[in-house]
Design a protein around this motif. Structure first.
Motif, PDB file in Angstrom:
ATOM      1  N   PHE A  22       0.810  -1.213   0.000  1.00  9.88           N
ATOM      2  CA  PHE A  22       0.000   0.000   0.000  1.00  9.88           C
ATOM      3  C   PHE A  22       0.843   1.263   0.000  1.00  9.88           C
ATOM      4  CE2 PHE A  22      -3.141  -3.112   1.342  1.00  9.88           C
ATOM      5  CZ  PHE A  22      -4.267  -2.682   0.651  1.00  9.88           C
ATOM      6  N   SER A  23       0.219   2.377  -0.365  1.00  9.88           N
ATOM      7  CA  SER A  23       0.851   3.690  -0.360  1.00  9.88           C
ATOM      8  C   SER A  23       1.491   3.958   0.996  1.00  9.88           C
ATOM      9  CB  SER A  23      -0.202   4.763  -0.661  1.00  9.88           C
ATOM     10  OG  SER A  23       0.376   6.035  -0.626  1.00  9.88           O
ATOM     11  N   GLY A  24       2.701   4.500   0.972  1.00 12.50           N
ATOM     12  CA  GLY A  24       3.421   4.812   2.197  1.00 12.50           C
ATOM     13  C   GLY A  24       4.260   3.662   2.717  1.00 12.50           C
ATOM     14  N   SER A  25       4.132   2.480   2.106  1.00 13.90           N
ATOM     15  CA  SER A  25       4.910   1.313   2.516  1.00 13.90           C
ATOM     16  C   SER A  25       6.150   1.193   1.645  1.00 13.90           C
ATOM     17  CB  SER A  25       4.082   0.037   2.376  1.00 13.90           C
ATOM     18  OG  SER A  25       2.983   0.067   3.244  1.00 13.90           O
ATOM     19  N   ASN A  26       7.269   0.796   2.257  1.00 13.57           N
ATOM     20  CA  ASN A  26       8.529   0.651   1.547  1.00 13.57           C
ATOM     21  C   ASN A  26       9.222  -0.592   2.079  1.00 13.57           C
ATOM     22  OD1 ASN A  26      11.076   0.826   0.431  1.00 13.57           O
ATOM     23  ND2 ASN A  26      11.373   2.971   0.950  1.00 13.57           N
ATOM     24  N   LEU A  67       7.008 -15.724  -6.868  1.00 11.74           N
ATOM     25  CA  LEU A  67       5.561 -15.604  -6.946  1.00 11.74           C
ATOM     26  C   LEU A  67       5.082 -16.871  -7.626  1.00 11.74           C
ATOM     27  CD1 LEU A  67       5.343 -11.899  -8.133  1.00 11.74           C
ATOM     28  CD2 LEU A  67       4.961 -12.775  -5.826  1.00 11.74           C
ATOM     29  N   ASN A  68       4.327 -17.675  -6.911  1.00  7.38           N
ATOM     30  CA  ASN A  68       3.914 -18.976  -7.422  1.00  7.38           C
ATOM     31  C   ASN A  68       2.695 -18.867  -8.326  1.00  7.38           C
ATOM     32  OD1 ASN A  68       5.804 -21.062  -6.361  1.00  7.38           O
ATOM     33  ND2 ASN A  68       5.350 -19.953  -4.477  1.00  7.38           N
ATOM     34  N   ASN A  69       1.981 -19.940  -8.537  1.00  6.90           N
ATOM     35  CA  ASN A  69       0.879 -19.981  -9.490  1.00  6.90           C
ATOM     36  C   ASN A  69      -0.302 -19.113  -9.058  1.00  6.90           C
ATOM     37  OD1 ASN A  69       2.214 -21.945 -11.126  1.00  6.90           O
ATOM     38  ND2 ASN A  69       1.680 -23.465  -9.589  1.00  6.90           N
ATOM     39  N   ASN A  70      -0.847 -18.408 -10.027  1.00  6.24           N
ATOM     40  CA  ASN A  70      -2.075 -17.616  -9.839  1.00  6.24           C
ATOM     41  C   ASN A  70      -1.950 -16.536  -8.771  1.00  6.24           C
ATOM     42  OD1 ASN A  70      -3.497 -19.307 -11.765  1.00  6.24           O
ATOM     43  ND2 ASN A  70      -3.437 -20.857 -10.159  1.00  6.24           N
ATOM     44  N   ASN A  71      -0.785 -15.901  -8.686  1.00  6.79           N
ATOM     45  CA  ASN A  71      -0.587 -14.777  -7.766  1.00  6.79           C
ATOM     46  C   ASN A  71      -0.818 -13.466  -8.495  1.00  6.79           C
ATOM     47  OD1 ASN A  71       2.298 -16.403  -6.403  1.00  6.79           O
ATOM     48  ND2 ASN A  71       0.303 -16.296  -5.445  1.00  6.79           N
ATOM     49  N   THR A  72      -1.316 -12.474  -7.766  1.00  2.23           N
ATOM     50  CA  THR A  72      -1.353 -11.104  -8.260  1.00  2.23           C
ATOM     51  C   THR A  72      -0.681 -10.226  -7.215  1.00  2.23           C
ATOM     52  OG1 THR A  72      -3.400 -11.437  -9.498  1.00  2.23           O
ATOM     53  CG2 THR A  72      -2.824  -9.171  -8.949  1.00  2.23           C
ATOM     54  N   LEU A  73       0.464  -9.662  -7.567  1.00  2.00           N
ATOM     55  CA  LEU A  73       1.174  -8.720  -6.710  1.00  2.00           C
ATOM     56  C   LEU A  73       0.804  -7.318  -7.167  1.00  2.00           C
ATOM     57  CD1 LEU A  73       3.337  -7.769  -4.662  1.00  2.00           C
ATOM     58  CD2 LEU A  73       5.025  -8.067  -6.505  1.00  2.00           C
ATOM     59  N   THR A  74       0.299  -6.504  -6.236  1.00  2.75           N
ATOM     60  CA  THR A  74      -0.076  -5.131  -6.548  1.00  2.75           C
ATOM     61  C   THR A  74       0.758  -4.188  -5.688  1.00  2.75           C
ATOM     62  OG1 THR A  74      -2.340  -5.822  -7.030  1.00  2.75           O
ATOM     63  CG2 THR A  74      -1.979  -3.470  -6.618  1.00  2.75           C
ATOM     64  N   ILE A  75       1.365  -3.201  -6.341  1.00 14.05           N
ATOM     65  CA  ILE A  75       2.093  -2.154  -5.632  1.00 14.05           C
ATOM     66  C   ILE A  75       1.364  -0.860  -5.937  1.00 14.05           C
ATOM     67  CG2 ILE A  75       4.299  -0.989  -5.311  1.00 14.05           C
ATOM     68  CD1 ILE A  75       5.572  -3.603  -6.542  1.00 14.05           C
ATOM     69  N   ASN A  76       0.657  -0.349  -4.937  1.00 12.92           N
ATOM     70  CA  ASN A  76      -0.157   0.847  -5.130  1.00 12.92           C
ATOM     71  C   ASN A  76       0.709   2.093  -5.252  1.00 12.92           C
ATOM     72  OD1 ASN A  76      -2.545  -0.586  -5.014  1.00 12.92           O
ATOM     73  ND2 ASN A  76      -2.942  -0.136  -2.871  1.00 12.92           N
ATOM     74  N   SER A  77       0.141   3.149  -5.825  1.00  9.44           N
ATOM     75  CA  SER A  77       0.803   4.434  -5.929  1.00  9.44           C
ATOM     76  C   SER A  77       1.318   4.852  -4.558  1.00  9.44           C
ATOM     77  CB  SER A  77      -0.176   5.481  -6.462  1.00  9.44           C
ATOM     78  OG  SER A  77       0.427   6.742  -6.510  1.00  9.44           O
ATOM     79  N   VAL A  88       0.457 -12.152 -12.110  1.00 11.05           N
ATOM     80  CA  VAL A  88       0.231 -10.790 -12.592  1.00 11.05           C
ATOM     81  C   VAL A  88       0.903  -9.839 -11.603  1.00 11.05           C
ATOM     82  CG1 VAL A  88      -1.503  -9.011 -13.050  1.00 11.05           C
ATOM     83  CG2 VAL A  88      -1.968 -11.401 -13.644  1.00 11.05           C
ATOM     84  N   ILE A  89       1.663  -8.868 -12.123  1.00  7.30           N
ATOM     85  CA  ILE A  89       2.273  -7.837 -11.288  1.00  7.30           C
ATOM     86  C   ILE A  89       1.747  -6.499 -11.787  1.00  7.30           C
ATOM     87  CG2 ILE A  89       4.407  -6.736 -10.529  1.00  7.30           C
ATOM     88  CD1 ILE A  89       5.815  -9.429 -11.050  1.00  7.30           C
ATOM     89  N   THR A  90       1.086  -5.762 -10.899  1.00  2.00           N
ATOM     90  CA  THR A  90       0.545  -4.451 -11.230  1.00  2.00           C
ATOM     91  C   THR A  90       1.301  -3.411 -10.408  1.00  2.00           C
ATOM     92  OG1 THR A  90      -1.627  -5.416 -11.636  1.00  2.00           O
ATOM     93  CG2 THR A  90      -1.538  -3.028 -11.287  1.00  2.00           C
ATOM     94  N   VAL A  91       1.961  -2.489 -11.098  1.00  2.00           N
ATOM     95  CA  VAL A  91       2.802  -1.503 -10.418  1.00  2.00           C
ATOM     96  C   VAL A  91       2.239  -0.108 -10.648  1.00  2.00           C
ATOM     97  CG1 VAL A  91       5.124  -0.555 -10.171  1.00  2.00           C
ATOM     98  CG2 VAL A  91       4.815  -2.985 -10.733  1.00  2.00           C
ATOM     99  N   GLY A  92       1.663   0.464  -9.595  1.00  2.00           N
ATOM    100  CA  GLY A  92       1.232   1.848  -9.617  1.00  2.00           C
ATOM    101  C   GLY A  92       2.239   2.714  -8.873  1.00  2.00           C
ATOM    102  N   GLY A  93       3.065   2.067  -8.050  1.00  2.00           N
ATOM    103  CA  GLY A  93       4.107   2.735  -7.276  1.00  2.00           C
ATOM    104  C   GLY A  93       5.459   2.424  -7.892  1.00  2.00           C
ATOM    105  N   THR A  94       6.364   1.837  -7.093  1.00  2.00           N
ATOM    106  CA  THR A  94       7.719   1.571  -7.544  1.00  2.00           C
ATOM    107  C   THR A  94       8.103   0.131  -7.272  1.00  2.00           C
ATOM    108  OG1 THR A  94       8.339   3.855  -7.057  1.00  2.00           O
ATOM    109  CG2 THR A  94      10.135   2.286  -7.311  1.00  2.00           C
ATOM    110  N   LEU A  95       8.623  -0.537  -8.281  1.00  2.00           N
ATOM    111  CA  LEU A  95       9.199  -1.873  -8.167  1.00  2.00           C
ATOM    112  C   LEU A  95      10.605  -1.785  -8.736  1.00  2.00           C
ATOM    113  CD1 LEU A  95       9.126  -4.950  -7.656  1.00  2.00           C
ATOM    114  CD2 LEU A  95       8.187  -5.185  -9.979  1.00  2.00           C
TER     115      LEU A  95
END
Length: 93
Positions: A37-41, A49-59, A81-88
């Protein structure tokens, strides 16, 4: 990580040990969806990341795989699935 949800929630992790140290190897169980989540580092070590994972990094959230002195890799398996709205940042492969 063995339960979907907030990366920062200790109970989502085996042994209540949040993935937050570069020397830790992190594995996300099948069908689990962690969110940074936002504010987390976080800076972690080699990650799977194993089968059927979704990693989300929020803005406003940051996830580092390794750091400038500790190269670490990320492995993804089927239907990840990796969704990056913040920083990876991946300091390896």
């Amino acid at each position: 990580m063995n339960t979907s949800g907030n990366w920062a929630t200790a109970s989502n992790w085996s042994g209540n040990n949040i993935g937050d140290i570069v020397t830790e190897t992190v594995s996300v169980t099948n069908n689990i969806n962690p969110t940074v989540f936002s504010g987390s580092n976080y800076t972690i070590g080699t990650t799977t990341l194993n089968n059927n994972n979704t990693l989300t990094i929020n803005s406003g959230g940051t996830l580092n795989i390794g750091n400038s002195s500790t190269a670490s890799n990320i492995t993804t398996n089927n239907n990840t699935v990796i969704t990056v709205g913040g920083t990876l940042v991946i300091w390896g492969n």
